[in-house]
Design an enzyme around this catalytic site. Structure first.
Site, PDB file in Angstrom:
ATOM      1  N   LYS A 290     -26.020-100.234 119.558  1.00  0.00           N
ATOM      2  CA  LYS A 290     -25.834-101.226 118.678  1.00  0.00           C
ATOM      3  C   LYS A 290     -26.708-102.555 119.053  1.00  0.00           C
ATOM      4  O   LYS A 290     -26.634-103.027 120.257  1.00  0.00           O
ATOM      5  CB  LYS A 290     -24.396-101.741 118.186  1.00  0.00           C
ATOM      6  CG  LYS A 290     -24.090-102.727 117.297  1.00  0.00           C
ATOM      7  CD  LYS A 290     -22.492-102.843 117.312  1.00  0.00           C
ATOM      8  CE  LYS A 290     -22.022-104.123 118.127  1.00  0.00           C
ATOM      9  NZ  LYS A 290     -21.492-105.082 117.596  1.00  0.00           N
TER      10      LYS A 290
ATOM     11  N   LYS B 168     -16.298-102.357 126.481  1.00  0.00           N
ATOM     12  CA  LYS B 168     -16.463-103.829 127.204  1.00  0.00           C
ATOM     13  C   LYS B 168     -15.950-104.146 128.422  1.00  0.00           C
ATOM     14  O   LYS B 168     -16.445-104.427 129.441  1.00  0.00           O
ATOM     15  CB  LYS B 168     -15.984-104.860 126.046  1.00  0.00           C
ATOM     16  CG  LYS B 168     -17.018-104.873 124.920  1.00  0.00           C
ATOM     17  CD  LYS B 168     -17.099-106.337 124.403  1.00  0.00           C
ATOM     18  CE  LYS B 168     -18.104-106.345 123.216  1.00  0.00           C
ATOM     19  NZ  LYS B 168     -18.162-107.677 122.615  1.00  0.00           N
TER      20      LYS B 168
ATOM     21  N   LYS C 276     -25.421-109.530 120.111  1.00  0.00           N
ATOM     22  CA  LYS C 276     -25.904-110.793 120.543  1.00  0.00           C
ATOM     23  C   LYS C 276     -25.693-111.133 121.989  1.00  0.00           C
ATOM     24  O   LYS C 276     -26.320-112.071 122.627  1.00  0.00           O
ATOM     25  CB  LYS C 276     -25.211-111.932 119.822  1.00  0.00           C
ATOM     26  CG  LYS C 276     -23.960-112.250 119.963  1.00  0.00           C
ATOM     27  CD  LYS C 276     -23.532-113.554 119.192  1.00  0.00           C
ATOM     28  CE  LYS C 276     -22.517-112.999 118.038  1.00  0.00           C
ATOM     29  NZ  LYS C 276     -21.401-112.293 118.239  1.00  0.00           N
TER      30      LYS C 276
END
Ligand code: ATP
Ligand code: LTN
Length: 330
Positions: free
Chosen positions: A195, A113, A198
Site C-alpha cells: 500500500k 506494524k 505516508k
C-alpha cells in the site's frame, strides 16, 4: 429533520499522499450537504508510532490546511483536532473493558506494524482500534468514509458497539464503511504489492499532496511498471494497474476508456500524461493550502470552534455511557 452523521479522520503522522487523498480526503466534501459531518485530525492516533513533537505539530496544522484546501467547509462540517476533545480518550478507556487483548493482537494492521517495529512495541499500537472506535461511536456516526485498509477497523468498531449495547442496553449506532468509488487502495509506485503509505521511508514510493510538480513528474517517470509492453489492466501487471487506477481516480474516466486510449500510445506517454494530470491537481490544492497555512489566526479560529461543536456532541454520549457503566454523576 436530523441528518445522519458521517465521521472520518486522518493521522498527521507524516505528509499525506495521493493514496490518502484518493481513498479518503477527496471524498469527504461530497457528504457535506446531505449529512452532519465531522472530520477529525487524529493526532492521538499518531502516537502509535514515534513522532518528533515539532513535526507532529507542523503535520497537524498542515493537515488542517489540506482539509480546507480539499474543500471542507467549516460552516458546513465540524473540523477539529482529536486531542482537543478529551472525551475521545475517556470513552476509549471505557471501551477497553469490552475488547479482549486476543482480538487486538489478531488485527492485521497491528501485526504488520508490530513486525516492522525495531524496538519494543508501544501499547498505543495495540489499543489503536479502540481509540478509533471511540472516535466514531462518540458521535453516533452512521457512515465512515475510509480506504479499504480500514475495513477491519470498522468491523471491530461495530463489534465493540454491539458488545456494549448488549451489556448495558442500546447506546451506540452501528457504523458502516463507505469506500470511494475509485482507488480504494492505491499501491506504492516502487512496489505495487504494498500500500502507498505516508510513513514509507522510500521517497519515490509515494506522491505527497505537498510535493512540487517537478517531483510529481519525476516520481511518475520512475514508477515501476513491467517489460511486457502491452497496455492492459490485469493482475500480472500490478504496477501499470495501479497507475491506471490513479489515472481513473483523478480524471473519473473508466478503466476501459483509459486502456483503449493508451493501447497504441505506450507506457511512456501514459506516465507523462498522468504526471501532468496529478501535477495540475496538486498545484491547485497547494494554492489553497498556502492561503490557509499562512493565516494562523484563521486556522486557530477554525479548530477552536470545531472542538467546541464536537465537544458538545461528544459529551452527550459520554455522559450516557458513564451513567450506564455505573459511574456516580458529577
Ligand atoms: P501511516 O503510513 O502513517 O500508517 P497511511 O498513509 O496508511 O498512514 P492513514 O492516516 O492510516 O494513512 O489513513 C488515512 C486515510 O487514508 C484512511 O481512510 C485510509 O484508509 C486512507 N488510505 C491510506 N492509504 C491509502 C491508500 N494507499 N489507498 C487508499 N486509501 C488509503
Ligand atoms: N485509523 C484510521 C484513522 C482514523 C479514523 C478514525 C478513520 C482514526 N480514527 C475514525 C475514520 C474514523 C486510518 O486511516 N489509519
Amino acid at each position: 429533520m436530523n441528518k445522519e452523521r458521517v465521521f472520518s479522520g486522518i493521522q498527521p503522522s507524516g505528509s499525506i499522499t495521493i493514496g490518502n487523498y484518493i481513498g479518503a480526503l477527496s471524498n469527504f466534501k461530497e457528504f457535506q450537504d446531505d449529512f452532519d459531518c465531522l472530520y477529525c485530525i487524529v493526532d492521538m492516533h499518531s502516537l502509535s508510532n514515534e513522532q518528533k513533537p515539532s513535526e507532529l505539530r507542523k503535520n497537524t496544522l498542515d493537515l488542517l490546511a489540506l482539509y480546507l484546501a480539499a474543500g471542507l467547509n467549516p460552516e458546513k462540517s465540524t473540523v477539529f483536532i482529536q486531542s482537543h476533545v478529551p472525551a475521545h480518550a475517556e470513552l476509549q478507556w471505557v471501551l477497553n473493558s469490552v475488547v479482549s487483548v486476543g482480538h487486538l493482537e489478531r488485527m492485521t494492521q497491528y501485526k504488520d506494524k508490530a513486525q516492522k517495529q525495531s524496538g519494543s512495541i508501544p501499547a498505543t499500537l495495540l489499543n489503536y482500534p479502540i481509540l478509533m472506535a471511540a472516535d466514531i461511536l462518540l458521535y453516533q456516526a452512521k457512515y465512515v468514509p475510509v480506504g479499504e485498509d480500514q475495513k477491519q477497523h470498522i468491523e471491530i468498531t461495530r463489534d465493540i458497539a454491539e458488545r456494549f449495547n448488549y451489556r448495558y442496553s442500546d447506546t451506540f449506532v452501528l457504523p458502516e464503511i463507505i469506500l470511494s468509488k475509485s482507488g480504494k487502495r492505491i499501491m506504492s509506485l516502487q512496489d505495487p504489492t504494498v500500500k502507498m503509505s505516508k510513513s514509507d521511508e522510500n521517497p519515490n514510493g509515494s506522491i505527497r499532496l505537498l510535493d512540487s510538480p517537478d517531483d510529481v513528474r519525476r516520481k511518475l517517470k520512475r514508477a515501476v511498471t513491467d517489460s511486457l509492453g502491452n497496455f492492459d489492466y490485469n493482475d500480472e501487471q500490478l504496477g501499470l494497474k495501479n497507475l491506471i487506477d490513479i489515472y481513473s481516480a483523478f480524471t473519473k474516466e473508466t478503466v476501459e476508456d483509459i486502456v483503449n486510449f493508451y493501447k497504441d500510445l505506450g507506457y511512456g506517454r501514459f506516465k507523462s500524461d498522468l504526471g501532468e494530470i496529478i501535477a495540475e491537481e496538486v498545484r491547485d490544492i497547494q494554492v489553497e493550502y498556502n492561503n490557509y497555512i499562512s493565516d494562523k489566526a484563521q486556522l486557530e479560529k477554525i479548530y477552536r470552534e470545531g472542538a467546541e461543536k464536537a465537544s458538545y456532541m461528544a459529551e452527550k454520549t459520554l455522559r450516557k455511557v458513564y451513567k450506564k457503566v455505573g459511574f456516580v454523576a458529577r
